[in-house]
Write a protein that holds these residues in place. Structure first.
Motif, short mmCIF file in Angstrom:
data_model
loop_
_atom_site.label_atom_id
_atom_site.label_comp_id
_atom_site.label_asym_id
_atom_site.label_seq_id
_atom_site.Cartn_x
_atom_site.Cartn_y
_atom_site.Cartn_z
N CYS A 103 2.07 1.66 -3.46
CA CYS A 103 1.35 2.19 -4.37
C CYS A 103 0.69 3.59 -4.09
N LEU A 104 0.86 4.03 -3.07
CA LEU A 104 0.35 5.53 -2.70
C LEU A 104 1.36 6.54 -2.97
N SER A 105 2.69 5.81 -3.03
CA SER A 105 3.81 6.98 -3.08
C SER A 105 4.14 7.16 -4.67
N PRO A 131 2.27 7.93 -7.48
CA PRO A 131 1.85 9.19 -8.15
C PRO A 131 2.49 10.40 -7.75
N MET A 158 0.87 -1.22 0.12
CA MET A 158 0.13 0.04 -0.15
C MET A 158 0.83 1.07 -0.10
N GLY A 159 1.94 1.33 0.78
CA GLY A 159 2.93 2.50 0.74
C GLY A 159 3.37 2.74 -0.61
#
Length: 70
Positions: free
Chosen positions: A15-17, A19, A12-13
């Protein structure tokens, strides 16, 4: 146990970083190695317009030093 959640949190980390990092690299690539400038206040907009005018190529991110200004 508690450590079983670590792989999911890592995914998750990442994937969130993606963009935010990709936006930064795209701006550097498009603006000749410099990050995108943001004008939040009228004074900052005035400075960007001055840099665009002084550059000679009508782009604010192509800067000249004080020694090169006629």
């Amino acid at each position: 146990m508690w450590y079983e959640i670590l792989p999911g949190m890592a995914i998750m980390g990442v994937c969130l970083s993606i963009p935010g990092l990709s936006t930064t690299f795209m701006h550097r690539w498009c603006n000749g190695g410099k990050e995108k400038r943001i004008a939040r206040y009228p004074f900052q907009w005035t400075l960007m317009e001055r840099d665009r005018r002084v550059s000679g190529v009508n782009k604010y991110y192509v800067s000249k030093g004080l020694e090169n200004i006629d």
